[in-house]
Design an enzyme around this catalytic site. Structure first.
Site, PDB file in Angstrom:
ATOM      1  N   HIS A 173      -6.294   0.905  -3.675  1.00  0.00           N
ATOM      2  CA  HIS A 173      -5.269   0.486  -2.726  1.00  0.00           C
ATOM      3  C   HIS A 173      -4.729  -0.894  -3.097  1.00  0.00           C
ATOM      4  CE1 HIS A 173      -8.013  -2.201  -0.158  1.00  0.00           C
ATOM      5  NE2 HIS A 173      -8.761  -1.785  -1.159  1.00  0.00           N
ATOM      6  N   CYS A 220       0.812  -1.224   0.000  1.00  0.00           N
ATOM      7  CA  CYS A 220       0.000   0.000   0.000  1.00  0.00           C
ATOM      8  C   CYS A 220       0.844   1.272   0.000  1.00  0.00           C
ATOM      9  CB  CYS A 220      -0.989  -0.003   1.162  1.00  0.00           C
ATOM     10  SG  CYS A 220      -0.261   0.093   2.816  1.00  0.00           S
ATOM     11  N   HIS A 224      -2.469   1.137   7.048  1.00  0.00           N
ATOM     12  CA  HIS A 224      -2.859   0.937   5.648  1.00  0.00           C
ATOM     13  C   HIS A 224      -3.209   2.289   5.048  1.00  0.00           C
ATOM     14  CE1 HIS A 224      -4.145  -1.327   2.154  1.00  0.00           C
ATOM     15  NE2 HIS A 224      -5.332  -0.750   2.183  1.00  0.00           N
TER      16      HIS A 224
END
Length: 175
Positions: free
Chosen positions: A145, A81, A133
């Protein structure tokens, strides 16, 4: 004489964007995610900010389907990510970001989730750690993502129950 249209990356990206916009019109309305932190009061995105955000989103769309790889920092070998975000920001708008979601969050300017424009960043607590994240907001309640091991870069709604519960903050690099 019949003309052929070449299937180049820009042509494919443009087609994907058009399909996403049209698909967004046909979906049910989503639940807004509540604001998580202090915001820039009355954010009015400048034309320059909107242009940079659009460049980030267009570049990100070109990476849909790229394999996830923990620690990955380039599309040919896979991206995680924060590797995805730092790669896209460097290539699309010449902003060097660290390969670490928490460090990226510290560098960005806090904004309310309701004030995001496409290209802004959304952060989640997915590993029982703050800012574990990160994704790129693409508009209409969606973000792109690199989700997890064995996954691929994808688009997800902020209202997805898993991510809605874990949403922590939004940040911008575009004023």
């Amino acid at each position: 004489m019949r003309r052929k249209f070449p299937l180049t990356t820009p042509w494919i990206v443009a087609t994907v964007v058009v399909l996403l916009v049209l698909g967004g019109c046909a979906t049910a309305p989503h639940r807004e995610v509540p604001a998580q932190g202090p915001s820039i009061a009355g954010r009015q995105a400048s034309p320059q900010a909107l242009k940079k955000g659009s460049a980030v989103v267009m570049y990100a769309m070109g990476l849909l389907g790229v394999d996830y790889r923990f620690g990955g920092s380039n599309p040919s070998s896979g991206l995680d990510c924060s590797g995805m975000v730092s790669y896209i920001y460097r290539k699309a708008v010449d902003i060097d970001l660290p390969h670490n979601a928490r460090a990226i969050a510290r560098l960005g300017r806090k904004i309310d989730v309701s004030q995001m424009i496409p290209g802004d960043l959304v952060f989640f607590n997915t590993l029982h750690r703050p800012f574990s994240h990160v994704g790129i907001y693409i508009g209409k309640g969606k973000f792109i993502h690199a989700p997890s091991s064995n996954g691929k870069i994808e688009i997800t709604r902020l209202s997805n129950p898993y991510f809605a519960r874990r949403l922590e903050a939004a940040r911008t690099f575009f004023y």
